[in-house]
Structure formats: structure tokens, C-alpha cells
Motif scaffolding. Structure first.
Motif, mmCIF file in Angstrom:
data_model
loop_
_atom_site.group_PDB
_atom_site.id
_atom_site.type_symbol
_atom_site.label_atom_id
_atom_site.label_comp_id
_atom_site.label_asym_id
_atom_site.label_seq_id
_atom_site.Cartn_x
_atom_site.Cartn_y
_atom_site.Cartn_z
ATOM 1 N N VAL A 129 44.185 51.171 27.194
ATOM 2 C CA VAL A 129 44.386 50.028 26.294
ATOM 3 C C VAL A 129 44.442 48.735 27.107
ATOM 4 C CG1 VAL A 129 46.091 48.907 24.790
ATOM 5 C CG2 VAL A 129 45.494 51.319 24.447
ATOM 6 N N TYR A 130 45.166 48.766 28.221
ATOM 7 C CA TYR A 130 45.257 47.567 29.063
ATOM 8 C C TYR A 130 43.866 47.100 29.499
ATOM 9 C CZ TYR A 130 45.685 44.673 33.175
ATOM 10 O OH TYR A 130 45.518 43.656 34.072
ATOM 11 N N ALA A 131 43.066 48.033 30.029
ATOM 12 C CA ALA A 131 41.754 47.654 30.567
ATOM 13 C C ALA A 131 40.805 47.189 29.465
ATOM 14 C CB ALA A 131 41.155 48.828 31.328
ATOM 15 N N LEU A 132 40.878 47.839 28.304
ATOM 16 C CA LEU A 132 39.990 47.437 27.199
ATOM 17 C C LEU A 132 40.358 46.049 26.677
ATOM 18 C CD1 LEU A 132 39.702 50.861 25.341
ATOM 19 C CD2 LEU A 132 37.855 49.668 26.538
ATOM 20 N N LYS A 133 41.639 45.752 26.613
ATOM 21 C CA LYS A 133 42.055 44.407 26.182
ATOM 22 C C LYS A 133 41.735 43.375 27.254
ATOM 23 C CE LYS A 133 45.560 45.587 22.761
ATOM 24 N NZ LYS A 133 46.997 45.579 22.387
ATOM 25 N N ILE A 200 32.465 45.757 36.158
ATOM 26 C CA ILE A 200 33.868 45.518 36.432
ATOM 27 C C ILE A 200 34.453 46.869 36.835
ATOM 28 C CG2 ILE A 200 36.088 44.731 35.526
ATOM 29 C CD1 ILE A 200 33.957 42.540 35.456
ATOM 30 N N PHE A 201 34.866 46.987 38.086
ATOM 31 C CA PHE A 201 35.539 48.202 38.550
ATOM 32 C C PHE A 201 36.995 47.833 38.851
ATOM 33 C CE2 PHE A 201 31.700 50.755 40.396
ATOM 34 C CZ PHE A 201 31.345 51.130 39.102
ATOM 35 N N TYR A 202 37.885 48.637 38.338
ATOM 36 C CA TYR A 202 39.306 48.359 38.527
ATOM 37 C C TYR A 202 39.800 48.947 39.840
ATOM 38 C CZ TYR A 202 39.778 46.170 34.014
ATOM 39 O OH TYR A 202 39.667 45.283 32.973
ATOM 40 N N THR A 203 40.524 48.127 40.599
ATOM 41 C CA THR A 203 40.983 48.545 41.925
ATOM 42 C C THR A 203 42.253 49.377 41.808
ATOM 43 O OG1 THR A 203 42.266 46.523 42.221
ATOM 44 C CG2 THR A 203 40.019 46.516 43.048
ATOM 45 N N SER A 204 42.349 50.396 42.648
ATOM 46 C CA SER A 204 43.514 51.276 42.648
ATOM 47 C C SER A 204 44.409 50.932 43.825
ATOM 48 C CB SER A 204 43.067 52.732 42.741
ATOM 49 O OG SER A 204 42.353 52.947 43.945
ATOM 50 N N GLY A 205 45.593 51.528 43.814
ATOM 51 C CA GLY A 205 46.479 51.412 44.977
ATOM 52 C C GLY A 205 47.356 50.186 44.993
ATOM 53 N N PRO A 210 46.107 47.464 37.221
ATOM 54 C CA PRO A 210 44.994 47.249 38.151
ATOM 55 C C PRO A 210 44.254 45.944 37.876
ATOM 56 C CG PRO A 210 44.393 48.889 36.513
ATOM 57 C CD PRO A 210 45.852 48.591 36.306
ATOM 58 N N LYS A 211 43.503 45.503 38.879
ATOM 59 C CA LYS A 211 42.728 44.269 38.767
ATOM 60 C C LYS A 211 41.257 44.621 38.576
ATOM 61 C CE LYS A 211 44.135 43.228 42.829
ATOM 62 N NZ LYS A 211 44.648 42.774 44.121
ATOM 63 N N GLY A 212 40.604 43.929 37.652
ATOM 64 C CA GLY A 212 39.188 44.173 37.378
ATOM 65 C C GLY A 212 38.309 43.358 38.309
ATOM 66 N N ALA A 213 37.717 44.011 39.307
ATOM 67 C CA ALA A 213 36.874 43.318 40.287
ATOM 68 C C ALA A 213 35.484 43.080 39.713
ATOM 69 C CB ALA A 213 36.784 44.145 41.568
ATOM 70 N N GLN A 214 34.966 41.876 39.903
ATOM 71 C CA GLN A 214 33.654 41.489 39.379
ATOM 72 C C GLN A 214 32.576 41.712 40.444
ATOM 73 O OE1 GLN A 214 35.643 37.580 38.342
ATOM 74 N NE2 GLN A 214 34.038 37.616 36.769
ATOM 75 N N TYR A 421 38.464 38.481 40.451
ATOM 76 C CA TYR A 421 39.063 39.420 39.503
ATOM 77 C C TYR A 421 39.128 38.763 38.133
ATOM 78 C CZ TYR A 421 40.804 41.519 43.864
ATOM 79 O OH TYR A 421 40.908 42.062 45.121
ATOM 80 N N ILE A 422 38.648 39.484 37.101
ATOM 81 C CA ILE A 422 38.641 38.866 35.771
ATOM 82 C C ILE A 422 40.081 38.568 35.318
ATOM 83 C CG2 ILE A 422 36.454 39.866 35.014
ATOM 84 C CD1 ILE A 422 38.137 41.912 33.352
ATOM 85 N N ASN A 423 40.227 37.390 34.732
ATOM 86 C CA ASN A 423 41.504 36.955 34.155
ATOM 87 C C ASN A 423 42.646 36.874 35.180
ATOM 88 O OD1 ASN A 423 40.127 37.159 31.658
ATOM 89 N ND2 ASN A 423 40.757 39.294 31.422
ATOM 90 N N ARG A 424 42.306 36.884 36.469
ATOM 91 C CA ARG A 424 43.365 36.868 37.499
ATOM 92 C C ARG A 424 43.037 35.823 38.581
ATOM 93 N NH1 ARG A 424 45.789 42.160 37.159
ATOM 94 N NH2 ARG A 424 47.224 41.609 38.838
#
Length: 567
Positions: A129-133, A200-205, A210-214, A421-424
């Protein structure tokens, strides 16, 4: 070793007229190194694979798809998306296992300038839900497990077109995959902006969400060029040194992808490189070393890439000696540092296969460095030299460049660094300074230009004012023949701030005590680095979706056990 020949090969390949000629270009307002001969976008790259029409492209269990069939389905997906009103610049999310459909959707979207959102298949409903929003996709392709997690969220899925993949009984608001493919049609005729977001790939760790990397179109194509260059430069250097030329017309590769396609290791590195060579990609339902051995023998797999622990599990498996692995030409590890002992084990265990690794990040669309074959065997604790589209430097806490050979945080700048990072915006500004990406890794660069990753900047134990790098302790631990896998982390300590802790899984039938293990370590490294706390675990160490050990979970759980026991 042939380091002079390697330098000469690098200069020849990247110089004027070379296949991998590097030039400077303005990219998003910054002067960066780019490949002169790179395809302008993923669209042109994917289109170029039509030449492999009759070859097998995707293999999954009993299914096989040729390049011609893949192109037909990719065209249909792109045409269907356009009919739904999804346009270049919009986003489409993929939430599923490594099914063949994952790659078909990816090529369809990136070929028309639609951004793919790679959803981590391990995410809970709340994380999805977080990533889709966060990413606001216009459409979501998902399998049964992922559908189950979001189907009861009308607030989330109401405005989004959903497509069910490999799901027999679908709710009314979910379009079946068969309908998308039956749509047919030609690839929509568009021009794709090289600096638009490919995915957009979300970074782990990291802590928190997570942050959506562009990752840009240019960046993904540049990473493919890096992969091809890495192979070409090693081959040319070896040929110049030995006089032995590689085969003129090698058979197409057969690659077994073992890590999730929502990460750069499998997608940008594994899938791209094999696709560019017109090879076959074999996908697995889930990683299992015994099943992987069967696939290697059955499909004549020539390369297997994954996190290092997978190569170790393969070689340690009881069926390894009974399996024909002679087709393997390369066993590579990425996503985590390959312990030096594993480099030599790969070299000795499979006579046909050579070890390889690439060090990189989501934030660089894939690899920053690469090393393989003789060079990796000679410098097994190295990540290899930087790829030619990068500038690299090691810096101190103030961001000043340290002296050659000294330790510092590795910063890189080049055409495959993410846009942000999108929105960040704050996270982007924190991670990227004037085009320089802060990798968060402590490294040194030797006289041959080879980069040695000592550890994560924050994955370090600070014991009584002394830095203890976890990777070094793990490397020493793996030199003990009884150890199958291990993970080192800091354990809070009132006196010293932190003590070194290690969780160990032994090979079947092996025995080892904590004191015997400490004696092993003390014979190799300084006393302050020897783990005070040693846990022997019966089950495999916890991993995240990309196959890396989840150190934070281990540390928190085991440290809590210590506290409850009164330590």
C-alpha cells in the motif's frame, strides 16, 4: 598478472573509434561520461533483439518462449496499455514472482516510455500500500499471492487498472492476462526520452519505509554497456597476454536467474546481458540449490548469477558431485561481497566455470565495478576496477578526497547514477552531491585501479574506539571448513560501546564450539576483532527478498536474548 594488458585493453576499447568509446555529454544539466555508441533508449535495445526471432528466450518449468513470441506479446501489452489511456511518463507496477510475464511487461513499458514500478514480492499488504500510494501507478500487474494482499483495499485499487497473471478465478475488477495478450497490435510509435524514468526500484536495507529510486532509460542502457564492456576488456586483456583468442562464434548463453527481477542484480544485469546476446533466460519459482543443479544439467546452463551464498549452497549441496555442471562457464556473485575463500572454491570445484562479481547499487542502475576470471582469482578480495562511465573517489567525513590507497567512503559520478528518489527531495540531496552519489561503502583503490570494499559505512562495529569491519571478520570465519554461512554485527556493550557478534550456521554433520571458533579467528586477526558473542543457529540465516542476510533482524533478536538472560 596481466594488469598492463588490462589497462591497454581498457584504453583501446574506450578510446576514439573503440566499441565502447567514452565521450562527455550534458545530462540533466551535468557533464557526465557516456558511451558514444549506446542505444539512445531501451526501446531501440529491445527492438534490436528481433534478429534472434527463432531462438528460445524465456524458460520457466515446462514453458518456453521464443524471441519472436516474446516480441509479439510485448507489442500486445504496450498496445493494450495505450488503449487503457496509460501514456509515456505514467507508471505501471509489477507485483509478482519471477514469472516470464514480469520481463514481457517490463520490455513493453520501457519501450514506450512508461515507467515500471518494481514491487518487492516479499512486501506485506501495508508495504505494498505504501509503495502504490507513493508511486501512483495507472495499472498493476499481479499474481495470486499479491492480489490476496490488496484485493480488500478499494481505497487503493479503485482507480487503478489491475491485471491478474496466472490466476484461475479472478474478481470482476481484475482483467485476465489472456485478455491483454489477445489484444494484439503493433508497438505504439513514440520517441522515448533517454533521461525519463525507466523504472522505480525501491531500495532495501534502510530504516523506515523504502525509497523509490528513479532509474533512467540512459542509466539502464549504460549499465548494459558496462556489462558488455566488462566481458570485452577482460577477454581482450587475456588474449593479448596469452595469445589465445576466444571462440569467434560462441553459442548463445543460457543464464539461470536466481534473484528477484524487482532488483538490479537480476533485471538490469542478468536479464539485460543475456537478452543482448540473444541467449535464453531460465527462471525459477524460488531458489533451491538442489533444483538449480537439476536445471543446470537439463538446460545446459552456462552462467548462474545471484548473491554469493547461492554459489556456496550449490557447491556444498549433496547432489553437486553427482550433477553434470560442465556447461557452466561462469558463477557470479553480486548484491553482497564475495568472500575470498568462495572465489577459490568456485575456481577449483567446477573446472569449466570462472568466478565473477560485480559491485553496484540500485542507485547506479547496476554495476559500478566488475572483475572475473584470472583477475578475480589474483585479487579475490577486490570488487574490480570501476566501469568507464564512472568517475570515482574515496572521501573523508568532510567530503575531501583521501590519499591514494587510503580508506574513505566511495563516491561515484556517471551516466548510470539515478535521477533521485521520488517524493524524497531531502533523501536525494543527502545521497547525491553535485552528481556524486555517496555509496555508503568504505573502500580503497589500489595502484591498478581496483576497488576494495572494506564494509558498509554503517555496517561496522565500533569497539572501544576501534573500527571492526564486519566483512573482514566474515571473511576469516568462512576460512573455517565447518561453516556454511555466517553474519557479523555489533552487539551493544556498556563498557566498549559495541562488541563483535556473529551468527553461524554449520554445514550438515559438522561440529564446532564457540571457543574453537574464537581460536581459529585469533590465529588470523587481531584480538579485538575476534567475536565475543557467538551464536550457532540450526536454521538458515534470515534473508531479504534480494537474498542478502538481514543483519538488523539477527542483531536485534539475538541481542534481546542476551539482555533477557542478564548479560
Amino acid at each position: 598478472m596481466h594488469y598492463a594488458e588490462l589497462l591497454k585493453a581498457r584504453e583501446e576499447l574506450t578510446g576514439p573509434g573503440g566499441d565502447f568509446e567514452i565521450v562527455e555529454a550534458e545530462v540533466l544539466g551535468k557533464k557526465l561520461r557516456v558511451y558514444k555508441n549506446a542505444p539512445p533508449s531501451i526501446r531501440e535495445f529491445w527492438a534490436s533483439t528481433k534478429q534472434f526471432a527463432d531462438r528460445t528466450y524465456l524458460i520457466y518449468e515446462g514453458e518456453r518462449l521464443t524471441y519472436a513470441e516474446a516480441h509479439e506479446q510485448v507489442n500486445a501489452i504496450a498496445a493494450w496499455l495505450f488503449d487503457q489511456g496509460v501514456q509515456p511518463g505514467d507508471r505501471v507496477a509489477i507485483a509478482m514472482r519471477n514469472y516470464p510475464e514480469w520481463l514481457l511487461i517490463y520490455w513493453a513499458c520501457t519501450s514506450v516510455g512508461i515507467t515500471v514500478v518494481g514491487m518487492n514480492a516479499w512486501w506485506t499488504a501495508e508495504e505494498m500500500v505504501y509503495a502504490l500510494k507513493d508511486s501512483e501507478p495507472k495499472a498493476l500487474f499481479l499474481d495470486a499471492e499479491r492480489l490476496e494482499r490488496v484485493r480488500d483495499r478499494p481505497d487503493l485499487t479503485g482507480s487503478m487498472k489491475m491485471v491478474g497473471v496466472r490466476i484461475p478465478d479472478l474478481p470482476a475488477n481484475v482483467t485476465p492476462w489472456s485478455e491483454v495478450i489477445a489484444h494484439g497490435g503493433d508497438m505504439p510509435d513514440v520517441t522515448v526520452d533517454p533521461d525519463s524514468d525507466a523504472c522505480i526500484f525501491y531500495t532495501s536495507g534502510t530504516t523506515g519505509f523504502p525509497k523509490g529510486a528513479q532509474l533512467t532509460q540512459r542509466g539502464c542502457v549504460a549499465n548494459l554497456m558496462n556489462m558488455m564492456y566488462a566481458s570485452a576488456s577482460t577477454a581482450l586483456a587475456t588474449q593479448n597476454a596469452t595469445g589465445v583468442a576466444p571462440p569467434e562464434d560462441p553459442p548463445p548463453p543460457v543464464s539461470l536467474l536466481t534473484t528477484p527481477l524487482f532488483h538490479v542484480t537480476a533485471n538490469n544485469c542478468g536479464a539485460y546481458a543475456t537478452t543482448a546476446a540473444g541467449g535464453a533466460i531460465v527462471l525459477m519459482y524460488r531458489w533451491d540449490a538442489g533444483e538449480a543443479l537439476k536445471i543446470i544439467e537439463r538446460e545446459k546452463v552456462s552462467s548462474l548469477g545471484g548473491v554469493p551464498v547461492m554459489a556456496r549452497e550449490l557447491i556444498n549441496h549433496p547432489d553437486f558431485e553427482k550433477t553434470d555442471t560442465s556447461s557452466l562457464a561462469q558463477l557470479s556473485g553480486g548484491g553482497a561481497q564475495v568472500p575470498p575463500d568462495l572465489v577459490h572454491k568456485i575456481e577449483s570445484a567446477i573446472s569449466t566455470a570462472r568466478p565473477a562479481t560485480g559491485y553496484g547499487m540500485t542507485e547506479t542502475c547496476g554495476i559500478i565495478t566488475s572483475v572475473s576470471a584470472d583477475f578475480f582469482v589474483d585479487k579475490p578480495d577486490s570488487a574490480g576496477p570501476a566501469m568507464p562511465n564512472f568517475e570515482v573517489k574515496c572521501v573523508d567525513e568532510l567530503g575531501d578526497t583521501v590519499a591514494p590507497g587510503e580508506l574513505g567512503e566511495l563516491w561515484v559520478k556517471g551516466s548510470s547514477v539515478i535521477k533521485g528518489y521520488i517524493n524524497r527531495p531531502e533523501a536525494t540531496a543527502e545521497s547525491i552531491t553535485d552528481g556524486w552519489l555517496h555509496t555508503g561503502d568504505i573502500a580503497r583503490i589500489d595502484k591498478d585501479g581496483f576497488i576494495f570494499i572494506v564494509d558498509r559505512k554503517k555496517d561496522m562495529v565500533l569497539r572501544g574506539g576501534e573500527n571492526v569491519y564486519c566483512a573482514e571478520v566474515e571473511s576469516v570465519a568462512y576460512r573455517h571448513p565447518a561453516i556454511a554461512e555466517c553474519s557479523v554485527f555489533g552487539v551493544p556493550d556498556d563498557r566498549l560501546g559495541e562488541e563483535v557478534g556473529i551468527a553461524i550456521v554449520l554445514k550438515p554433520g559438522e561440529k564446532l564450539t564457540a571457543d574453537e571458533f574464537r581460536e581459529h579467528c585469533a590465529s588470523i586477526m587481531a584480538k579485538h576483532k575476534v567475536p565475543r558473542y557467538v551464536w550457532f543457529l540450526a536454521d538458515a540465516l534470515p534473508r531479504n527478498a534480494s537474498g542478502k542476510f538481514v543483519k538488523r533482524d539477527l542483531r536485534d533478536r539475538l541481542s534481546a536474548e542476551l539482555q533477557s538472560a542478564g548479560h
